[in-house]
Write an enzyme that holds these catalytic residues in place. Structure first.
Site, PDB file in Angstrom:
ATOM      1  CB  ILE A 295      -1.137   0.087   1.501  1.00  0.00           C
ATOM      2  CG1 ILE A 295      -2.076  -1.475   1.338  1.00  0.00           C
ATOM      3  CG2 ILE A 295      -1.934   1.203   1.407  1.00  0.00           C
ATOM      4  CD1 ILE A 295      -3.004  -1.379   2.807  1.00  0.00           C
TER       5      ILE A 295
ATOM      6  CG  ASP B 222       9.249  -0.393   6.230  1.00  0.00           C
ATOM      7  OD1 ASP B 222       9.581  -1.185   6.370  1.00  0.00           O
ATOM      8  OD2 ASP B 222       7.923  -1.144   5.901  1.00  0.00           O
TER       9      ASP B 222
ATOM     10  CB  ALA C  66      -1.670   2.039   8.782  1.00  0.00           C
ATOM     11  NE  ARG C  67      -5.678  -2.979  11.177  1.00  0.00           N
ATOM     12  CZ  ARG C  67      -6.275  -2.881  10.432  1.00  0.00           C
ATOM     13  NH1 ARG C  67      -6.256  -1.972   9.893  1.00  0.00           N
ATOM     14  NH2 ARG C  67      -6.519  -4.130   9.822  1.00  0.00           N
TER      15      ARG C  67
ATOM     16  CG  ASP D  53     -10.332   4.450   7.459  1.00  0.00           C
ATOM     17  OD1 ASP D  53     -11.970   5.405   7.019  1.00  0.00           O
ATOM     18  OD2 ASP D  53     -10.575   4.012   6.928  1.00  0.00           O
TER      19      ASP D  53
ATOM     20  CD  GLU E 130     -10.637   1.396  13.761  1.00  0.00           C
ATOM     21  OE1 GLU E 130     -11.503   0.407  13.770  1.00  0.00           O
ATOM     22  OE2 GLU E 130     -10.325   2.235  13.358  1.00  0.00           O
TER      23      GLU E 130
ATOM     24  CG  HIS F 122     -11.659   0.823   9.902  1.00  0.00           C
ATOM     25  ND1 HIS F 122     -10.851  -0.127  11.126  1.00  0.00           N
ATOM     26  CD2 HIS F 122     -10.704  -0.134   8.953  1.00  0.00           C
ATOM     27  CE1 HIS F 122     -10.221  -0.371  10.715  1.00  0.00           C
ATOM     28  NE2 HIS F 122      -9.710  -0.550   9.253  1.00  0.00           N
TER      29      HIS F 122
ATOM     30  CB  ALA G  49      -9.944  -1.568   2.667  1.00  0.00           C
TER      31      ALA G  49
END
Length: 343
Positions: free
Chosen positions: A156, A176, A236-237, A261, A266, A285, A288
């Protein structure tokens, strides 16, 4: 063979299971006890984000061999317990790469082009009746010539980089620790450390997994290091960002804006500070989601379970060490893996 579905069969799932001679049980789950009751003696399970597929759930399902999660993230499943018990944890890699990269770009453009404010003011009639109220235009910005930072350079993150190059940004930085510069070179991306990225990027988009390493990666110190004109995007998270620190940074003007998002808990409580800040956009969320994603993921999720029960490699295996556990079980007490072909 039996598979338990948290929810209802989607798309071609029922057809695929019937063709494989696998019985389906379906049901909703609100608690871990519901999960244990639903999965029970099933050989495979399709699960969602909540309730958590915890050690207690996994230990309460003695025949379980494969757990398949909808989407890419599998942080709701206890990987240590699954590996120890000999349960394969599967996902559907690549299924939502396009959608999430698109959504991250859309959130960034919505903030820089003040899309929400423009639509809201126009619908309120301010364009014609009260043009002085339309004071958002001075906050509008361009992407061209700016520096974009990407945290997490997997599928992604790379798709997002490709989209950003099309806007003529001056630099794309990525952090990363598991990706070398050689991979960055293929996308015109400079791999840097986290401190450099947060200090130099104008726009930052998060695309890393939720792990112990990434938890609260964006904390008060990180926000303090960022430019006051920086914009943060998170598709992402939620736990990667310290929500309290983010709200403080937005209120204090340490960064200009954020669009997320995902959140720590949540659904996000209606009383959340983030929902009260004009410089923070929150979507529920849905990054996707698309009709194509739902249809393709449903097939891949079912195939994960079917493949494992047939001794074939699943689309995605997120606890590969479980293969060693299964090999040991086969030579001692096969237990849940009795009468199942070897992978």
């Amino acid at each position: 063979m039996k598979v338990a579905l948290q929810g209802r069969a989607q798309g071609r799932q029922r057809e695929l299971y019937e063709a494989a001679g696998i019985e389906i049980v379906e049901g909703g789950c609100r608690t871990e006890d519901d999960m244990i009751e639903l999965i029970g003696d099933a050989d495979g399970a399709q699960v969602g984000i909540w309730p958590l597929t915890s050690r207690r759930v996994l230990e309460g399902c003695p025949n379980l061999k494969a757990v398949s999660r909808f989407g890419v993230g599998v942080d709701s499943i206890d990987h240590d317990a699954a590996t120890e018990l000999g349960v394969m944890v599967c996902n559907v890699p690549g299924s939502n790469t396009t959608e999430v990269a698109d959504h991250a770009a859309a959130l960034l453009l919505s903030v820089t082009r003040q899309v929400v404010e423009g639509v809201t003011n126009t619908r309120a009639g301010n364009w014609a009746d009260n043009p002085r109220a339309m004071r958002f235009a001075p906050r509008m910005r361009r992407l061209t010539g700016h520096t974009v930072g990407i945290v997490g350079f997997g599928n992604i993150g790379r798709a997002f980089a490709t989209r950003m190059r099309g806007f003529g940004v001056s630099r794309i930085l990525a952090f990363d620790p598991y990706v070398r510069q050689l991979a960055g070179d293929l996308y015109g991306v400079e791999m840097v450390d986290f401190e450099t990225l947060t200090r130099e990027a104008d726009y930052i988009s998060i695309h890393s997994a939720a792990t112990a390493e990434s938890q609260y990666l964006f904390d008060a110190e990180a926000f303090n290091r960022m430019k006051p004109t920086a914009i943060l995007i998170n598709t992402a998270r939620g736990p990667i960002v310290n929500e309290e620190a983010l709200a403080n940074a937005l209120e204090a003007g340490e960064i200009e804006a954020a669009a997320v998002d995902v959140t720590e808990v949540e659904p996000l409580a209606s009383s959340s500070r983030l929902l009260k800040l004009p410089n923070c956009y929150v979507t529920p969320h849905v990054a996707a989601m698309s009709s194509v994603f739902v249809a393709e993921t449903a097939v891949m999720q079912a195939e994960n379970v079917i493949f494992v029960l047939q001794g074939k490699k699943p689309h995605g295996l997120t606890n590969p060490d479980v293969v060693k556990t299964i090999a040991v079980l086969r030579h001692t007490d096969p237990g849940r893996w009795a009468n199942v072909p070897d992978l």
